[in-house]
Write an enzyme that holds these catalytic residues in place. Structure first.
Site, short mmCIF file in Angstrom:
data_model
loop_
_atom_site.label_atom_id
_atom_site.label_comp_id
_atom_site.label_asym_id
_atom_site.label_seq_id
_atom_site.Cartn_x
_atom_site.Cartn_y
_atom_site.Cartn_z
N GLU A 62 0.85 -1.15 -0.16
CA GLU A 62 0.05 0.05 0.03
C GLU A 62 1.02 1.14 0.09
OE1 GLU A 62 -2.58 -0.59 3.30
OE2 GLU A 62 -3.63 1.51 3.02
N ARG A 301 5.03 -13.31 9.71
CA ARG A 301 5.70 -11.98 9.33
C ARG A 301 7.00 -12.04 10.06
NH1 ARG A 301 3.41 -7.25 10.34
NH2 ARG A 301 4.80 -6.35 11.59
N LYS A 311 4.56 0.54 9.71
CA LYS A 311 4.66 1.80 8.62
C LYS A 311 3.88 3.15 9.78
CE LYS A 311 3.05 -0.02 4.72
NZ LYS A 311 2.38 -0.40 3.62
P1 ATP Z 1 1.91 -1.90 7.97
O1 ATP Z 1 1.06 -2.61 8.79
O2 ATP Z 1 3.33 -1.54 8.47
O3 ATP Z 1 1.55 -0.71 7.13
P2 ATP Z 1 1.22 -3.66 5.96
O4 ATP Z 1 1.41 -5.14 6.01
O5 ATP Z 1 -0.05 -3.09 6.13
O6 ATP Z 1 2.34 -2.72 6.91
P3 ATP Z 1 1.52 -3.67 3.07
O7 ATP Z 1 2.00 -2.42 2.21
O8 ATP Z 1 0.07 -3.82 3.02
O9 ATP Z 1 2.06 -2.93 4.54
O10 ATP Z 1 2.47 -4.57 2.62
C1 ATP Z 1 2.96 -5.07 1.43
C2 ATP Z 1 3.38 -6.73 1.84
O11 ATP Z 1 4.34 -6.58 2.63
C3 ATP Z 1 2.02 -7.39 2.49
O12 ATP Z 1 1.92 -8.76 1.67
C4 ATP Z 1 2.48 -7.71 3.70
O13 ATP Z 1 1.85 -9.05 4.12
C5 ATP Z 1 3.95 -7.81 3.63
N1 ATP Z 1 4.60 -7.47 5.21
C6 ATP Z 1 4.32 -6.43 5.77
N2 ATP Z 1 5.10 -6.26 6.91
C7 ATP Z 1 5.59 -7.57 6.81
C8 ATP Z 1 6.75 -8.09 7.82
N3 ATP Z 1 6.87 -7.52 9.02
N4 ATP Z 1 7.23 -9.36 7.47
C9 ATP Z 1 7.03 -9.95 6.41
N5 ATP Z 1 5.92 -9.42 5.32
C10 ATP Z 1 5.40 -8.34 5.61
MG MG Z 2 -1.68 -3.20 4.67
#
Ligand code: ATP
Ligand code: MG
Length: 602
Positions: A62, A301, A311
């Site tokens: 995102e 994760r 983020k």
């Molecule tokens: P945040 O909650 O920090 O905003 P997010 O997971 O919502 O992180 P996205 O941009 O939606 O952020 O993530 C893109 C991809 O990265 C998703 O497929 C998510 O599963 C993966 N991802 C995010 N954080 C992790 C993590 N700590 N370990 C492994 N994969 C991750």
């Molecule tokens: Mg997300």
């Protein structure tokens, strides 16, 4: 991406995802897929052709912030699987939420994925194709899918207030209650939904919900909201829409339109999988999507000690000025890690070593540093620096070597050069005055101390053996100068020969050719290994000593470094010439990590 050789496939350690892909390829699960054409991608594939990609994965960030080390795990996983299996990994911006998306983040994400060493091009039949997608390009399809669900009696417009909706959803122990609007006819629902689309209703006044089961033990199946009213300008579609799809509705559709085979996400989406499957099955029944539809698989994760991977929280550190920006070298963002000096190779190695599993755990931060050292050990040129300088004067220099004389010295820049290659040399000089570390002199040596104290001999590394004769102190008793003499070789009588045995060699930099450098010594940003676990206030765990700036002296080869060049500073660890602030002749270095965990020379 290039087809894999058998070697690459077999060299990778197996994991549950590879086992699933192996099975799918063996059973031909996706072999019947015909390319249907992804919106925004028409030129790339002829509709109706078999898909030449064996598998399709995607990395769907995102664009609401910068990527972090957790994303790096997901990137290495998804792009790595596609590379190893003759597939393609799509880079897709999940930009369905109009409020938070920003072009700055889109560009930063593109840079980060490229820098990590991955690309989203395929190359089948000699035809290179890009696979960069925006979920917002699918809004028209998503809208049609929503109308289809309404017509099929599978969705309804709910006018309950958000509070009523929450109360009627029930909880784990209590089944939900049907909304009074749940039994409206498809025609009524369609009319209402079109009014929503046409801007006739206020934000938040109603939502479109899937009609599944208000008593389901899985709360995600209790008629989840799939469209909401939100008057906000979208970075891609502008003001065309005032209704936007919910993430849980949009995401499966994005995967299906791009003909993803293995949709890999983190464990918290496990409870969403039944809705993912429900939605794609209904749309396939309705002829809007082809079978087989994608499958979602969840992995644990990354949780890394001393690091936060949210983020939102990272943005808070930036917005509140706790760090200097998204690329502050203490940040676990990919731009931060890059600026700190971590290499793409080290991050890939790290991702490979931590593997993928289905159970949550914490990875020790040292795992990342070990990967960095393993990458740089044989690549990073060596160099000497003095981080806490005090001047050492060789009082018999003029007499033995001649006044003003500078003697050239060389040491190899790499102790283990690649096979068949000579080690590149480093050149520097020794003269009457050199900089040494303040801690390398003790007027009264503690027990076991082997470095400089009156009467003791040491070698200046790559230079001469010297004998300490004393020191000069200021009015406060602080040592301002250390005094020593060159020790002539016992056999030849000249300095520099090796026959004088000493117990220690110390690092040093010549006063004549050493260059003053700004060195930024970084440490972990938090003192708590799990700074935000269990809802803790992570700001309370900030490490007050996470950044220290010193003026050091570096040998000439280091002063000539190019921005982003990595080095091993002898005895101290790995450092990088700062990408932005370093200039040849005006050096600025960041500490990446020490030579090992813990301190040098306790
Ligand atoms: P945040 O909650 O920090 O905003 P997010 O997971 O919502 O992180 P996205 O941009 O939606 O952020 O993530 C893109 C991809 O990265 C998703 O497929 C998510 O599963 C993966 N991802 C995010 N954080 C992790 C993590 N700590 N370990 C492994 N994969 C991750
Ligand atoms: Mg997300």
């Amino acid at each position: 991406m290039n087809a894999p050789t058998d070697d690459t496939t077999s060299a990778k350690p197996s994991n549950f995802l590879r086992a699933i892909i192996d099975r799918d390829l063996e059973q031909g699960t996706y072999a019947s897929r015909r390319w249907a054409g992804t919106p925004g991608d028409a030129a790339h594939h002829a509709a109706g052709e078999p898909d030449p990609a064996k598998i399709r994965t995607r990395f769907p960030p995102e664009p609401n912030g910068y990527l972090h080390i957790g994303h790096a795990k997901s990137i290495c996983l998804n792009f790595g699987l596609a590379r190893d299996y003759g597939g393609v990994c799509h880079l897709r911006f999940d930009d369905t939420n109009p409020e938070k998306e920003e072009t700055e983040y889109v560009n930063a994400i593109i840079d980060a994925v490229k820098w990590l060493g991955f690309e989203w091009t395929s190359n089948f039949n000699g035809q290179a194709q890009e696979h960069l997608y925006y979920a917002s390009n699918y809004f028209d399809f998503m809208y049609r899918a929503a109308e289809y669900l309404i017509e099929a009696g599978l969705a309804y417009v709910d006018e309950q207030t958000p509070e009523e909706m929450r109360a009627n959803r029930g909880d784990f122990a209590t089944p939900g209650k049907d909304s009074p609007f749940r039994s409206r006819t498809p025609a009524e629902n369609l009319a209402r939904f079109r009014e929503m689309r046409d801007g006739q209703h206020a934000d938040g006044s109603m939502v479109l919900r899937a009609k599944i089961d208000m008593a389901s033990p899985n709360i995600n199946l209790r008629d989840p909201a799939i469209y909401r009213i939100r008057r906000a300008t979208h970075h891609n579609t502008g003001d065309k829409w005032c209704i936007y799809p919910m993430y849980t509705f949009a995401h499966p559709i994005e995967d299906a339109l791009e003909q993803i085979t293995h949709s890999i996400c983190t464990l918290e989406f496990e409870d969403q999988r039944p809705f993912y499957d429900w939605l794609l099955a209904r749309l396939a029944e309705g002829g809007l999507l082809q079978q087989p539809t994608p499958h979602q698989y969840e992995f644990a994760r990354l949780n890394l000690t001393y690091v936060i991977t949210s983020k939102r929280k990272l943005k808070q550190l930036v917005d509140e000025g706790t760090v200097s920006g998204w690329d502050d070298p203490r940040m676990p963002t990919i731009v931060g890690l890059r600026r700190r000096g971590y290499t793409p190779e080290a991050l890939q190695l790290f991702a490979e070593r931590i593997g993928v599993t289905k159970s949550d755990s914490w990875i020790d931060y040292s795992t990342l540093d070990i990967a960095l050292r393993d990458d740089l050990e044989n690549k990073a040129h060596r160099g000497m620096v003095v981080l806490d300088p005090v001047k050492l004067t060789l009082s018999n220099w003029d007499e033995v070597m001649g006044a003003g004389h500078l003697e050239p010295c060389t040491l190899p820049a790499l102790p283990h050069p690649p096979e068949g290659q000579a080690a590149p040399p480093r050149h520097f000089t020794i003269g009457k005055e050199v900089w040494i570390e303040r801690e390398d002199f003790e007027e009264v040596p503690p027990k076991g101390y082997k470095r400089l104290f009156p009467g003791n001999k040491v070698r200046l590394k790559g230079g001469y053996v010297i004998e300490c004769t004393g020191c000069v102190k200021d009015a406060d008793g602080r040592v301002t100068e250390v005094l020593a003499t060159l020790v002539p070789d016992t056999k030849s009588g000249t300095p520099g020969a090796d026959s004088v045995k000493v117990k220690a060699a110390i690092t040093w930099v010549g006063v004549a050719d050493g260059v003053a450098a700004e060195v930024r010594i970084y440490d972990r940003l938090f003192t708590d290994p799990q700074p935000d676990a269990g809802g803790k206030d992570f700001l309370a765990a900030l490490n007050p000593d996470s950044k220290k700036v010193v003026t050091a002296y570096v040998e000439p080869s280091l002063a000539a470094a190019l921005p982003d060049q990595k080095f091993q500073f002898e005895r101290f660890g790995y450092f990088v010439a700062d990408r932005l602030d370093h200039q040849p002749g005006k050096p600025v270095f960041n500490k990446i990590t020490g030579l090992k965990d813990g301190n040098w020379a306790k």
